[in-house]
Design a protein around this motif. Structure first.
Motif, PDB file in Angstrom:
ATOM      1  N   ALA A 316      -4.237   4.739  -2.084  1.00 27.33           N
ATOM      2  CA  ALA A 316      -4.322   4.421  -0.668  1.00 27.33           C
ATOM      3  C   ALA A 316      -4.784   2.973  -0.565  1.00 27.33           C
ATOM      4  O   ALA A 316      -5.858   2.624  -1.064  1.00 27.33           O
ATOM      5  CB  ALA A 316      -5.303   5.352   0.032  1.00 27.33           C
ATOM      6  N   ILE A 317      -3.968   2.120   0.057  1.00 22.58           N
ATOM      7  CA  ILE A 317      -4.245   0.687   0.099  1.00 22.58           C
ATOM      8  C   ILE A 317      -4.348   0.255   1.551  1.00 22.58           C
ATOM      9  O   ILE A 317      -3.385   0.346   2.312  1.00 22.58           O
ATOM     10  CB  ILE A 317      -3.140  -0.129  -0.607  1.00 22.58           C
ATOM     11  CG1 ILE A 317      -2.904   0.401  -2.024  1.00 22.58           C
ATOM     12  CG2 ILE A 317      -3.510  -1.599  -0.645  1.00 22.58           C
ATOM     13  CD1 ILE A 317      -1.720  -0.232  -2.723  1.00 22.58           C
ATOM     14  N   GLY A 318      -5.538  -0.177   1.930  1.00 27.56           N
ATOM     15  CA  GLY A 318      -5.762  -0.666   3.282  1.00 27.56           C
ATOM     16  C   GLY A 318      -6.808  -1.747   3.235  1.00 27.56           C
ATOM     17  O   GLY A 318      -6.612  -2.790   2.623  1.00 27.56           O
ATOM     18  N   GLY A 319      -7.973  -1.515   3.845  1.00 24.68           N
ATOM     19  CA  GLY A 319      -9.074  -2.455   3.734  1.00 24.68           C
ATOM     20  C   GLY A 319      -9.709  -2.430   2.359  1.00 24.68           C
ATOM     21  O   GLY A 319     -10.476  -3.314   1.997  1.00 24.68           O
ATOM     22  N   SER A 320      -9.403  -1.397   1.574  1.00 26.34           N
ATOM     23  CA  SER A 320      -9.843  -1.273   0.183  1.00 26.34           C
ATOM     24  C   SER A 320      -8.813  -0.407  -0.535  1.00 26.34           C
ATOM     25  O   SER A 320      -7.799  -0.011   0.043  1.00 26.34           O
ATOM     26  CB  SER A 320     -11.246  -0.644   0.104  1.00 26.34           C
ATOM     27  OG  SER A 320     -11.241   0.649   0.683  1.00 26.34           O
ATOM     28  N   ILE A 321      -9.068  -0.109  -1.810  1.00 19.01           N
ATOM     29  CA  ILE A 321      -8.165   0.712  -2.610  1.00 19.01           C
ATOM     30  C   ILE A 321      -8.885   1.987  -3.020  1.00 19.01           C
ATOM     31  O   ILE A 321     -10.010   1.936  -3.526  1.00 19.01           O
ATOM     32  CB  ILE A 321      -7.703  -0.010  -3.890  1.00 19.01           C
ATOM     33  CG1 ILE A 321      -7.075  -1.357  -3.575  1.00 19.01           C
ATOM     34  CG2 ILE A 321      -6.720   0.850  -4.682  1.00 19.01           C
ATOM     35  CD1 ILE A 321      -6.821  -2.199  -4.817  1.00 19.01           C
ATOM     36  N   LYS A 322      -8.234   3.100  -2.835  1.00 23.17           N
ATOM     37  CA  LYS A 322      -8.741   4.376  -3.337  1.00 23.17           C
ATOM     38  C   LYS A 322      -7.612   5.036  -4.114  1.00 23.17           C
ATOM     39  O   LYS A 322      -6.608   5.454  -3.544  1.00 23.17           O
ATOM     40  CB  LYS A 322      -9.193   5.270  -2.180  1.00 23.17           C
ATOM     41  CG  LYS A 322      -9.661   6.657  -2.614  1.00 23.17           C
ATOM     42  CD  LYS A 322     -10.925   6.605  -3.463  1.00 23.17           C
ATOM     43  CE  LYS A 322     -11.420   8.005  -3.798  1.00 23.17           C
ATOM     44  NZ  LYS A 322     -12.626   7.974  -4.660  1.00 23.17           N
ATOM     45  N   SER A 323      -7.775   5.096  -5.447  1.00 22.24           N
ATOM     46  CA  SER A 323      -6.710   5.587  -6.312  1.00 22.24           C
ATOM     47  C   SER A 323      -7.092   6.893  -6.987  1.00 22.24           C
ATOM     48  O   SER A 323      -8.272   7.158  -7.242  1.00 22.24           O
ATOM     49  CB  SER A 323      -6.379   4.554  -7.403  1.00 22.24           C
ATOM     50  OG  SER A 323      -5.837   3.380  -6.856  1.00 22.24           O
ATOM     51  N   THR A 324      -6.065   7.684  -7.289  1.00 21.47           N
ATOM     52  CA  THR A 324      -6.225   8.878  -8.116  1.00 21.47           C
ATOM     53  C   THR A 324      -5.203   8.790  -9.240  1.00 21.47           C
ATOM     54  O   THR A 324      -3.991   8.787  -8.995  1.00 21.47           O
ATOM     55  CB  THR A 324      -6.008  10.167  -7.303  1.00 21.47           C
ATOM     56  OG1 THR A 324      -6.879  10.162  -6.167  1.00 21.47           O
ATOM     57  CG2 THR A 324      -6.308  11.390  -8.146  1.00 21.47           C
ATOM     58  N   LEU A 325      -5.691   8.682 -10.470  1.00 23.85           N
ATOM     59  CA  LEU A 325      -4.842   8.552 -11.647  1.00 23.85           C
ATOM     60  C   LEU A 325      -4.209   9.894 -11.982  1.00 23.85           C
ATOM     61  O   LEU A 325      -4.856  10.939 -11.902  1.00 23.85           O
ATOM     62  CB  LEU A 325      -5.685   8.062 -12.825  1.00 23.85           C
ATOM     63  CG  LEU A 325      -5.008   7.926 -14.183  1.00 23.85           C
ATOM     64  CD1 LEU A 325      -3.991   6.795 -14.179  1.00 23.85           C
ATOM     65  CD2 LEU A 325      -6.062   7.699 -15.275  1.00 23.85           C
ATOM     66  N   LEU A 326      -2.931   9.864 -12.361  1.00 22.51           N
ATOM     67  CA  LEU A 326      -2.221  11.079 -12.751  1.00 22.51           C
ATOM     68  C   LEU A 326      -2.247  11.221 -14.271  1.00 22.51           C
ATOM     69  O   LEU A 326      -1.768  10.342 -14.992  1.00 22.51           O
ATOM     70  CB  LEU A 326      -0.774  11.032 -12.256  1.00 22.51           C
ATOM     71  CG  LEU A 326       0.125  12.199 -12.658  1.00 22.51           C
ATOM     72  CD1 LEU A 326      -0.435  13.522 -12.158  1.00 22.51           C
ATOM     73  CD2 LEU A 326       1.534  11.982 -12.139  1.00 22.51           C
ATOM     74  N   ASN A 327      -2.816  12.324 -14.755  1.00 22.23           N
ATOM     75  CA  ASN A 327      -2.878  12.575 -16.192  1.00 22.23           C
ATOM     76  C   ASN A 327      -1.576  13.232 -16.652  1.00 22.23           C
ATOM     77  O   ASN A 327      -1.133  14.226 -16.078  1.00 22.23           O
ATOM     78  CB  ASN A 327      -4.063  13.485 -16.515  1.00 22.23           C
ATOM     79  CG  ASN A 327      -4.386  13.511 -17.999  1.00 22.23           C
ATOM     80  OD1 ASN A 327      -3.551  13.851 -18.817  1.00 22.23           O
ATOM     81  ND2 ASN A 327      -5.616  13.158 -18.340  1.00 22.23           N
ATOM     82  N   ALA A 328      -0.971  12.665 -17.674  1.00 21.40           N
ATOM     83  CA  ALA A 328       0.318  13.141 -18.161  1.00 21.40           C
ATOM     84  C   ALA A 328       0.206  14.314 -19.120  1.00 21.40           C
ATOM     85  O   ALA A 328       1.231  14.857 -19.556  1.00 21.40           O
ATOM     86  CB  ALA A 328       1.057  11.997 -18.866  1.00 21.40           C
TER      87      ALA A 328
END
Length: 665
Positions: A316-328
């Motif tokens: 999620a990219i807006g005023g900051s970044i909030k990421s969730t990494l996908l484990n393969a």
């Protein structure tokens, strides 16, 4: 518009911080998304928090009345030491030299009074913070004490860009997200705490991880029915990782120029360079159901090549970044969570987004096969010929023609003389958007000429493109280039963009008028003759006059007419010119206006600074425009904007009110 307080994030509990632990397992939960129709990706979010150039850091070491403190020399070494693990080295490597942290020196009078840093270190301030408060230390209180100590030492807030504070207290650390302040409440065993917290300053919130995702017919299905783990990403220091900052953070900080990141725009092959190498670094695909981006980067493992792979995040990219990494790794255990990358041959699918991706190869660079909207995955070894767009068939060119066209993003392009493929005229790489442009290695002879091109991905090559014949004529003289921006006698910021037109392929050099040795920068004109020189070093305030000359085919032009403009330091609020006040628009309005050339303008809902409607770079003429990415419900709206010039923010602009009417689309 009311300014908002940035979020503050702590590192970990005191025990974890002091022992050097990276993270604690978080409670597990199951993620289930609602099905929604996929929409094709449209525009990308422009980097939201540019941070480049030289940034001054004031380090304040606080001690209590009883003498308790952290070790000043250890803190300084973790931040500014020459060790490649220090924050300064880490940031320089991650930004590819585009951001440098410089410690602020303490005035000599303070050092002589014996209140400066230990061992005669003049680049930090040791200050008495008074009596230690009962219980935990407060973040804002520690910052206030540090600022007060700096002011008493004669160091004004204008003398530093970042304030880092170290004090012995409950352990852990806090930082603004994004922001320019960090407080550590103890002594870290390594520079990791500073790298972690500085990631927050760059605008990255604690990332999480999707793991234990379903594996159906050999394809990892995500994110539906995946388990979510909070505060863990082994490829991001803000998630406990010990690697350099990920590509999405680099984009957000404006460390990647726009040729190195792009949207996935259709079914086909895409090439990713190793993180930090030349070439495409990041691809993004927008998932319309929850407005996040699915991002892709490649990390090569030279010691264990089979571990090289693609890192996939939902960001999620807006005023900051909030990421969730996908484990393969399906059914990932704790060990597998530390190696989440998709390796060669693995497949990933997001049914809601109607996106399927196969990792074809992971060598020096990686190749992805991408299918959108239920299309079939393209074959990894089927490479079509690239397109050659210039020179135009039957056209006339100089002896240094600009060859340009389109191809597979990240592929290698070879330009050869028709019917003589051993005569290689030029080579280059396709950028992340699928475009390429290159000049010949040497001057071409006059007369009729014909060329063909092909593209390579590792050992696989396409067929040759159709031949393009054109005529080469040698110039006797070359005209002077034209400067089009800044406009005559206008005001610009400390980092003006000087742009104009010249001969395609020419090298344009810009200098102060009547001072040809004082070069401000240079740039090569593209196939359309357009060039731009964005200044990387700030100019002092005042009146300026510049001129330009171009060089092509071993000839130099006369100098252009002088262009006068004025440099100002003030960063005023941008101006919104469209939509006009009280206008009616469709549900994806175009918002435009003026600001400082080279700045990045972000548009927000008024009094809702967490609601970002879009961002855009300001062109050399001071114009910017944003098409709202997601359809807005009908009704009354009010928006505001602010501009960011290399990390320095303006005030918010005046609110503009308008109304969205559905039937106007």
């Amino acid at each position: 518009m009311t300014m908002y307080s940035t979020t503050k994030l702590s590192l970990y509990a005191c025990a974890a911080f002091l022992s050097g632990c990276l993270a604690h397992p978080a409670p597990e939960m199951r993620h289930q998304a609602e099905m929604a129709p996929a929409l094709p990706p449209t525009q990308l979010v422009t980097p939201q928090h540019p941070l480049r150039g030289l940034q001054r850091v004031l380090l304040v070491i606080g001690h209590w009345d009883n003498g308790e403190t952290t070790d000043p020399d250890v803190q300084w070494s973790q931040l500014f030491g020459e060790d490649p693990e220090s924050l300064k080295s880490w940031v320089k490597a991650s930004s590819e030299g585009q951001l440098e942290l410089q410690p602020v020196s303490v005035p000599a009078s303070i050092r002589e009074a014996g209140t400066a840093a230990a061992a005669g270190n003049a680049q930090m301030l040791i200050a008495n913070f008074g009596k230690r408060p009962p219980g935990n230390c407060d973040y804002s209180d520690m910052l206030s004490r540090a600022r007060e100590a700096a002011t008493e030492a004669g160091i004004q807030t204008s003398a530093y860009d970042f304030l880092f504070v170290a004090v012995k207290c409950q352990g852990g650390a806090l930082a603004d997200v994004p922001g320019r302040t960090i407080v550590t409440f103890g002594q870290g065993g390594s520079p990791h705490v500073w790298r972690h917290e500085f990631g927050h300053n760059l605008g990255t919130s604690h990332p999480g991880m999707y793991y234990d995702c379903p594996l159906i017919e050999g394809i990892i299905q995500a994110p539906d029915h995946c388990t979510v783990r909070s505060t863990y990403d082994p490829g991001d220091p803000t998630g406990g990782g010990i690697t350099y900052y990920p590509a999405v953070t680099r984009m957000f900080a404006d460390w990647l120029d726009k040729s190195r990141f792009a949207a996935l725009t259709g079914t086909g092959l895409y090439r990713l360079a190793n993180l930090g190498d030349a070439g495409p670094q990041l691809y993004l695909y927008r998932k319309p159901s929850d407005k996040r981006f699915i991002t892709f980067e490649y990390r090569r493992d030279d010691e264990t090549p089979e571990k090289s792979g693609i890192w996939v995040r939902y960001s999620a990219i807006g005023g900051s970044i909030k990421s969730t990494l996908l484990n393969a790794r399906p059914k990932a255990n704790a060990r597998d969570q530390a190696a989440p990358q998709f390796t060669a041959g693995q497949l990933f699918e997001d049914k809601v987004a109607q996106l399927k991706v196969k990792v074809c190869t992971t060598d020096d660079a990686a190749t992805l096969a991408v299918a959108m909207n239920s299309a079939e995955l393209p074959a990894c070894n089927k490479i079509a010929a690239p397109a050659l767009l210039t020179p135009a068939p039957g056209g006339i060119s100089t002896t240094y023609p600009v060859f340009s066209g389109t191809g597979i993003p990240g592929a290698e392009i070879k330009v050869v003389k028709s019917q003589a493929p051993e005569t290689v005229i030029a080579t280059t790489q396709v950028d992340a958007h699928g475009n390429w442009s290159v000049l010949p290695y040497s001057e071409l002879p006059q007369g009729g000429y014909s060329v063909s091109v092909r593209q390579h991905i590792e050992d696989a090559a396409s067929s040759w493109s159709p031949n393009v014949a054109f005529t080469i004529e040698k110039l006797e003289t070359i005209p002077q280039p034209q400067i089009e921006a800044p406009a005559v006698d206008t005001e610009t910021g400390l980092y003006p963009i000087i742009s104009g037109t010249a001969l395609p392929g020419a090298m344009v050099r810009v200098t102060r008028s009547h001072d040809p040795g004082g070069a401000l920068g240079k740039a090569q004109a593209n196939a359309n003759g357009e060039w731009a020189v964005p200044l990387t070093q700030s100019l002092p305030e005042g009146n300026y006059s510049v001129s330009a000359t171009q060089t092509l085919a071993n000839m130099q032009s006369a100098w252009s007419a002088n262009r006068r403009f004025k440099v100002i330091a003030a960063i005023e609020a941008p101006l919104i010119t469209e939509p006009q006040a009280n206008a009616q628009t469709g549900n994806r309005p175009l918002i435009s206006g003026t600001a400082l050339p080279g700045a990045i303008v972000t548009v927000y809902r008024s009094n809702q600074p967490g609601t970002v409607l879009g961002s855009a770079s300001v062109d050399a003429s001071g114009y910017w425009s944003i098409r709202v990415l997601d359809a807005l419900p009908s009704g009354d709206y009010s928006i505001s904007s602010r501009q960011n010039v290399r990390g320095n923010l303006s005030a918010f602009s005046l609110n503009v009110r308008f109304k969205i009417v559905d039937d106007m689309n």
